[in-house]
Design an enzyme around this catalytic site. Structure first.
Site, PDB file in Angstrom:
ATOM      1  N   ARG A  58       0.819  -1.226   0.000  1.00 43.57           N
ATOM      2  CA  ARG A  58       0.000   0.000   0.000  1.00 43.57           C
ATOM      3  C   ARG A  58       0.842   1.261   0.000  1.00 43.57           C
ATOM      4  NH1 ARG A  58      -2.700  -0.247   6.075  1.00 43.57           N
ATOM      5  NH2 ARG A  58      -0.847  -0.996   7.159  1.00 43.57           N
ATOM      6  N   ASP A  59       2.082   1.154   0.451  1.00 41.78           N
ATOM      7  CA  ASP A  59       2.968   2.319   0.495  1.00 41.78           C
ATOM      8  C   ASP A  59       4.012   2.204  -0.604  1.00 41.78           C
ATOM      9  OD1 ASP A  59       4.164   4.652   2.309  1.00 41.78           O
ATOM     10  OD2 ASP A  59       5.825   3.369   1.638  1.00 41.78           O
ATOM     11  N   ARG A 101       7.811   1.767   0.545  1.00 39.69           N
ATOM     12  CA  ARG A 101       8.097   0.440   1.120  1.00 39.69           C
ATOM     13  C   ARG A 101       7.999  -0.655   0.056  1.00 39.69           C
ATOM     14  NH1 ARG A 101       5.189   2.636   5.691  1.00 39.69           N
ATOM     15  NH2 ARG A 101       3.193   1.707   5.101  1.00 39.69           N
ATOM     16  N   ASN A 114      -2.326 -12.192   1.343  1.00 35.40           N
ATOM     17  CA  ASN A 114      -1.511 -12.268   2.565  1.00 35.40           C
ATOM     18  C   ASN A 114      -1.699 -11.070   3.494  1.00 35.40           C
ATOM     19  OD1 ASN A 114       1.123 -12.897   4.203  1.00 35.40           O
ATOM     20  ND2 ASN A 114       1.429 -10.846   3.360  1.00 35.40           N
ATOM     21  N   SER A 144      -5.013 -18.050   9.693  1.00 36.67           N
ATOM     22  CA  SER A 144      -4.299 -18.222  10.960  1.00 36.67           C
ATOM     23  C   SER A 144      -4.933 -19.397  11.675  1.00 36.67           C
ATOM     24  CB  SER A 144      -4.468 -16.945  11.805  1.00 36.67           C
ATOM     25  OG  SER A 144      -4.075 -17.198  13.143  1.00 36.67           O
ATOM     26  N   TYR A 199      -9.684 -10.086  15.472  1.00 35.13           N
ATOM     27  CA  TYR A 199      -8.743 -10.788  14.580  1.00 35.13           C
ATOM     28  C   TYR A 199      -9.207 -12.213  14.270  1.00 35.13           C
ATOM     29  CZ  TYR A 199      -4.305 -12.683  12.828  1.00 35.13           C
ATOM     30  OH  TYR A 199      -3.335 -13.271  12.058  1.00 35.13           O
ATOM     31  N   SER A 227     -12.168 -12.543  11.959  1.00 32.62           N
ATOM     32  CA  SER A 227     -11.863 -12.145  10.574  1.00 32.62           C
ATOM     33  C   SER A 227     -11.226 -13.305   9.822  1.00 32.62           C
ATOM     34  CB  SER A 227     -10.939 -10.913  10.539  1.00 32.62           C
ATOM     35  OG  SER A 227      -9.598 -11.253  10.872  1.00 32.62           O
ATOM     36  N   LYS A 228     -10.435 -14.114  10.528  1.00 33.32           N
ATOM     37  CA  LYS A 228      -9.788 -15.256   9.881  1.00 33.32           C
ATOM     38  C   LYS A 228     -10.772 -16.424   9.724  1.00 33.32           C
ATOM     39  CE  LYS A 228      -5.649 -13.430   9.372  1.00 33.32           C
ATOM     40  NZ  LYS A 228      -5.091 -13.109   8.041  1.00 33.32           N
TER      41      LYS A 228
END
Ligand code: NAP
Length: 245
Positions: free
Chosen positions: A37-38, A41, A89, A145, A168, A171-172
Site C-alpha cells: 500500500r505504500d 516500502r 496475505n 491463521s 482478529y 476475521s480469519k
C-alpha cells in the site's frame, strides 16, 4: 535461474511473511508482483528482490481501496493478460492490545480488521478472477491463521487457546469460510483455493514474539501456491498438513 513463466501477486509483500512468500516464489523463477500500500516500502522491497536476481515488480495495492484494486487489475491485464497465483496475505490485528476480552472489544475494531482481513481479499479476488481464469490452472492462497479455527480455539489443549481475540480471530474464521465457498465454485475451472496457517511467526504483527522465521511461515503458502493439478482444494493447512476448520 529458469523461468516458470508464471505470474504471482502477493498482497502485503513489502515485509514479513508476504515478502518471504514473494522471495520464495521468485526463487522458483516466477515473476512476482510485490503488492504494497505504500509506494516507498513496496518499491524498496521489489528492488531488494531484484538485487537478488529475481523478477520482482512493485504494484501499489491497498486491499481496502477499490481504486488501487482496479489499478492493479488493469496493470496486470495490460502487462501479462493473466494471473497464475494470487496470495491474499495482507493482514492486520485489532485496534486494542492482545488482552482485551470479547465483551470489551469495540465494534470499530472488528469492522476495521474485517476491512483488511476479510472484505479486502473478497474484493481483490473478485476483481482479479477473470485474469486468474485465463491461467492454465490458477492458484489462490488465503493467508489465514490457526486463530481462525473454531475447532482449535474450542480445545483447551490448543497452544493458542488463550488468544481470545474477537476481532482478529473472527476475521480469519470468515476468511476460511470464503475459502471453502470459493473453492467449491472454482473446482470445475481447475482453480485451487486454499487457506494457510503460517504458524506463529516473528513479524511486526506480534512485535516479533513469534517462534518461527518468516521463511518457515512462507513455506505452506508457497506450497499451496504451486500445487500440482492433483493437489487439494478447499483445504486449510499448517506445515503442509490439514488442520480442522
Ligand atoms: P506484518 O509483518 O505486519 O505484514 C503485514 C503486511 O500486510 C504488511 O506488508 C502491511 O503493509 C500489509 N497490509 C496491512 N494492511 C494492508 C492493506 N490494507 N492493504 C495492503 N497491505 C496491507 O505481518 P505478517 O505476520 O507478515 O502477516 C502476514 C499475514 O500472516 C497476515 O494475514 C497475518 O494475519 C497472517 N498471520 C501471521 C501470523 C504471525 O504469527 N505473524 C500468524 C498467523 C497468521 P504495511 O507495511 O504498509 O503496514
Amino acid at each position: 535461474m529458469s523461468s516458470t513463466g508464471k505470474v504471482a501477486l502477493i498482497t502485503g509483500a513489502n515485509k514479513g511473511i508476504g515478502f518471504e512468500i514473494a522471495r520464495a516464489l521468485g526463487r522458483q523463477g516466477t515473476t512476482v508482483l510485490v503488492g504494497a500500500r505504500d509506494e516507498g516500502r513496496g518499491a524498496g522491497a521489489a528492488e531488494k528482490l531484484r538485487a537478488e536476481g529475481l523478477d520482482a515488480r512493485f504494484v501499489r495495492l491497498d486491499v481496502t481501496d477499490p481504486g488501487t484494486i482496479e489499478g492493479a487489475r488493469r496493470r496486470i491485464e495490460e502487462e501479462f493478460g493473466r494471473l497464475d497465483i494470487l496470495v491474499n496475505n495482507a493482514g492486520i490485528s485489532g485496534l486494542h492490545g492482545w488482552d482485551v476480552p470479547p465483551s470489551r472489544v469495540s465494534l470499530e475494531s472488528v469492522r476495521h480488521v474485517f476491512e483488511t482481513n476479510f472484505f479486502g481479499p473478497i474484493a481483490l479476488t473478485q476483481a482479479l478472477l477473470p485474469l486468474v481464469r485465463k491461467s492454465g490452472g490458477g492458484r489462490i492462497v488465503n493467508v489465514s491463521s490457526g486463530l481462525g479455527s473454531l475447532t482449535l480455539l474450542s480445545d483447551p489443549g490448543y497452544e493458542f487457546y488463550g488468544a481470545n481475540l474477537l476481532d482478529y480471530n473472527t476475521s480469519k474464521t470468515a476468511l476460511n469460510a470464503f475459502t471453502v465457498s470459493l473453492a467449491k465454485e472454482l473446482k470445475e475451472a481447475g482453480i485451487k483455493v486454499n487457506a494457510a496457517d503460517p504458524d506463529y511467526v516473528a513479524t511486526d504483527l506480534n512485535a516479533h514474539s513469534g517462534t518461527h522465521t518468516t521463511a518457515e511461515g512462507a513455506d505452506t503458502p508457497v506450497w499451496l501456491a504451486t500445487l500440482a493439478d492433483d493437489g487439494p482444494t478447499g483445504g486449510y493447512f499448517n506445515g503442509r498438513r490439514p488442520i480442522p476448520w
